[in-house]
Scaffold this active site. Structure first.
Site, PDB file in Angstrom:
ATOM      1  N   ASP A  35       1.203  -1.228  -0.366  1.00 44.35           N
ATOM      2  CA  ASP A  35      -0.095   0.031   0.459  1.00 44.35           C
ATOM      3  C   ASP A  35       0.682   1.201   0.438  1.00 44.35           C
ATOM      4  O   ASP A  35       0.827   2.086  -0.508  1.00 44.35           O
ATOM      5  CB  ASP A  35      -0.397  -0.114   1.005  1.00 44.35           C
ATOM      6  CG  ASP A  35      -1.654  -1.509   1.137  1.00 44.35           C
ATOM      7  OD1 ASP A  35      -2.269  -1.399   1.822  1.00 44.35           O
ATOM      8  OD2 ASP A  35      -1.856  -1.919   0.198  1.00 44.35           O
ATOM      9  N   ALA A  36       2.070   1.197   0.360  1.00 44.19           N
ATOM     10  CA  ALA A  36       3.114   2.184   0.687  1.00 44.19           C
ATOM     11  C   ALA A  36       3.616   3.263  -0.680  1.00 44.19           C
ATOM     12  O   ALA A  36       3.237   4.252  -0.863  1.00 44.19           O
ATOM     13  CB  ALA A  36       4.173   1.820   1.430  1.00 44.19           C
ATOM     14  N   SER A  84     -36.953  -4.500 -15.308  1.00 40.50           N
ATOM     15  CA  SER A  84     -36.866  -5.202 -13.947  1.00 40.50           C
ATOM     16  C   SER A  84     -37.114  -6.696 -14.379  1.00 40.50           C
ATOM     17  O   SER A  84     -37.453  -6.789 -15.712  1.00 40.50           O
ATOM     18  CB  SER A  84     -38.472  -4.622 -13.420  1.00 40.50           C
ATOM     19  OG  SER A  84     -39.488  -4.742 -14.348  1.00 40.50           O
ATOM     20  N   LYS A 116     -26.993 -13.489  -8.369  1.00 40.27           N
ATOM     21  CA  LYS A 116     -28.148 -11.828  -8.369  1.00 40.27           C
ATOM     22  C   LYS A 116     -27.911 -11.133  -7.239  1.00 40.27           C
ATOM     23  O   LYS A 116     -28.350 -11.826  -6.067  1.00 40.27           O
ATOM     24  CB  LYS A 116     -29.918 -12.367  -8.409  1.00 40.27           C
ATOM     25  CG  LYS A 116     -30.236 -11.231  -8.412  1.00 40.27           C
ATOM     26  CD  LYS A 116     -31.937 -11.844  -8.668  1.00 40.27           C
ATOM     27  CE  LYS A 116     -33.754 -10.275  -8.840  1.00 40.27           C
ATOM     28  NZ  LYS A 116     -32.739  -9.154  -7.506  1.00 40.27           N
ATOM     29  N   GLU A 171     -24.667  -3.995 -10.637  1.00 41.06           N
ATOM     30  CA  GLU A 171     -25.291  -3.560  -9.086  1.00 41.06           C
ATOM     31  C   GLU A 171     -24.154  -3.373  -8.337  1.00 41.06           C
ATOM     32  O   GLU A 171     -22.772  -4.266  -8.188  1.00 41.06           O
ATOM     33  CB  GLU A 171     -25.619  -4.887  -8.625  1.00 41.06           C
ATOM     34  CG  GLU A 171     -26.779  -5.285  -7.022  1.00 41.06           C
ATOM     35  CD  GLU A 171     -28.101  -4.996  -7.903  1.00 41.06           C
ATOM     36  OE1 GLU A 171     -28.010  -5.119  -9.291  1.00 41.06           O
ATOM     37  OE2 GLU A 171     -29.042  -4.445  -7.169  1.00 41.06           O
ATOM     38  N   LYS A 287     -29.955 -15.820 -18.345  1.00 37.93           N
ATOM     39  CA  LYS A 287     -30.261 -15.097 -19.093  1.00 37.93           C
ATOM     40  C   LYS A 287     -30.272 -16.169 -20.407  1.00 37.93           C
ATOM     41  O   LYS A 287     -29.243 -17.380 -20.862  1.00 37.93           O
ATOM     42  CB  LYS A 287     -29.730 -14.053 -19.586  1.00 37.93           C
ATOM     43  CG  LYS A 287     -29.568 -12.788 -18.539  1.00 37.93           C
ATOM     44  CD  LYS A 287     -28.594 -11.773 -18.393  1.00 37.93           C
ATOM     45  CE  LYS A 287     -28.860 -11.303 -16.677  1.00 37.93           C
ATOM     46  NZ  LYS A 287     -27.281 -10.275 -16.587  1.00 37.93           N
TER      47      LYS A 287
END
Ligand SMILES: NC(=O)c1cnc(OC2CCCC2)nc1N
Length: 327
Positions: A35-36, A84, A116, A171, A287
């Site tokens: 991170d540094a 929807s 989902k 989402e 789908k």
């Protein structure tokens, strides 16, 4: 090279470095530097942008957390309506769905099964590869502009790897661990805790101050491209692979199925493993994979005929109560 030109070149290098580090950490969950290192490079970028303000661009990694507190959210009209989903609650509902699909699109049908995610549907608009606007689903046609809050979600790329102008659907959600920590803090402060991660994500994205949203550890899985048009994609599964290539975070638990029997088998496995996931799901979305068959099937007034949500039964209240008593 003038001071400005060498700084301009360095800023470009830092954009590429920081975007790569950010992608490895927040999308792949596999950072390649400590991170540094990220913090030092970000600090170097910010000081160059202070020295040469014209080098500070909206897609800069330094622009994750906006400054201004908004008065309210302006309205956004979705170029492609956000639909929807129809619901299925048992296997028979799925077999009925499959029969209707094959009656209208022919017997050769493949499905994609996606988790989902139980969060908030949002759309992300990119112009020439740059993130320019993000909005809630709203009523499907008109949503609220929450660009500044979505910008704080680190797994949302501020610039795509290709300079495409597309609208991406996904989402936004709050991981279970972040939800538990947030509610512990709210209870400590004697504030009303959120009922569930979905409400916590919605509440966080409706904050007028992006600095608050930035602290809520929100995340996103993207699952669709609004206007596939010029992408040349022919299947939902290809669309998801394209989103991966562009630098987005998609949910990798997706499965391609040749038959509805395969779909049913897989969704019951997912249902059993649901509690092991670090985020909440309320079912799966099935789908039709081929976009040509999606077009043949079309839409009802508000939902596609080529997709259906299979909703898991709400977890038995007893186990929830027992958890509370036992913990
Ligand atoms: N919550 C989800 O994870 C999710 C929701 N919706 C969709 O697709 C809908 C969108 C428009 C037609 C199909 N996919 C998902 N994975």
């Amino acid at each position: 090279m003038t001071d400005f030109q060498s700084s301009q070149k360095r800023v470009q290098e830092l954009h590429e470095l920081l975007n790569r580090y950010n992608y490895e950490y927040h999308v792949l969950d596999k950072p390649s530097v400590p991170d540094a290192e990220y913090d030092q490079r970000l600090h170097e970028l910010i000081s160059l942008e202070e020295q040469f303000p014209e080098l500070k661009t909206p897609d800069s990694p330094s622009q994750r957390v906006g400054g201004a507190i908004l008065e309210g959210f302006s309205k956004v009209e979705h170029k492609t309506p956000m639909l929807s989903l129809g619901n299925a609650f048992n296997d028979q509902d799925l077999r009925d769905f499959d029969r209707r699909v094959r009656q209208n699109a022919g017997d050769e049908v493949q499905y994609v099964v996606e988790l989902k995610i139980d969060g908030l549907a949002v759309s992300l608009r990119y112009e020439n590869g740059v993130f320019v606007q993000g909005a809630t689903r709203g009523d499907g046609s008109i949503g609220e502009d929450i660009t500044e809050n979505l910008r704080t979600i680190r797994s949302i790329p501020l610039r795509l790897r290709k300079s495409l102008s597309i609208e991406v659907r996904g989402e936004a959600f709050m991981p279970k661990k972040s939800f538990e920590k947030l509610n512990e803090k709210k209870i400590e402060l004697e504030e009303e805790p959120f009922a569930n991660p979905r409400n916590a994500a919605a509440g966080s994205l409706r904050q007028l101050d992006p600095k608050i949203a930035a602290k809520r550890n929100l995340d996103i899985f993207v699952y669709g491209i609004g206007d596939l048009g010029e992408t040349g994609v022919e299947r939902q599964s290809e669309g998801l692979d394209l989103l991966d290539e562009l630098g987005f975070k998609t949910n990798l638990e997706r499965k391609n199925c040749e038959t509805i029997d395969e779909v049913i088998k897989i969704l019951h496995t997912i249902q059993e493993q649901r509690n092991t996931l670090p985020y909440e799901i309320d079912g799966v979305v099935i789908k039709v994979d081929a976009l040509s068959q999606q077009q043949q099937l079309g839409f009802t007034a508000k939902s596609p005929r080529w997709a259906i949500a299979y909703k898991f039964p709400a977890e038995e209240v007893m186990t929830k109560l027992l958890d509370i008593e036992l913990n």
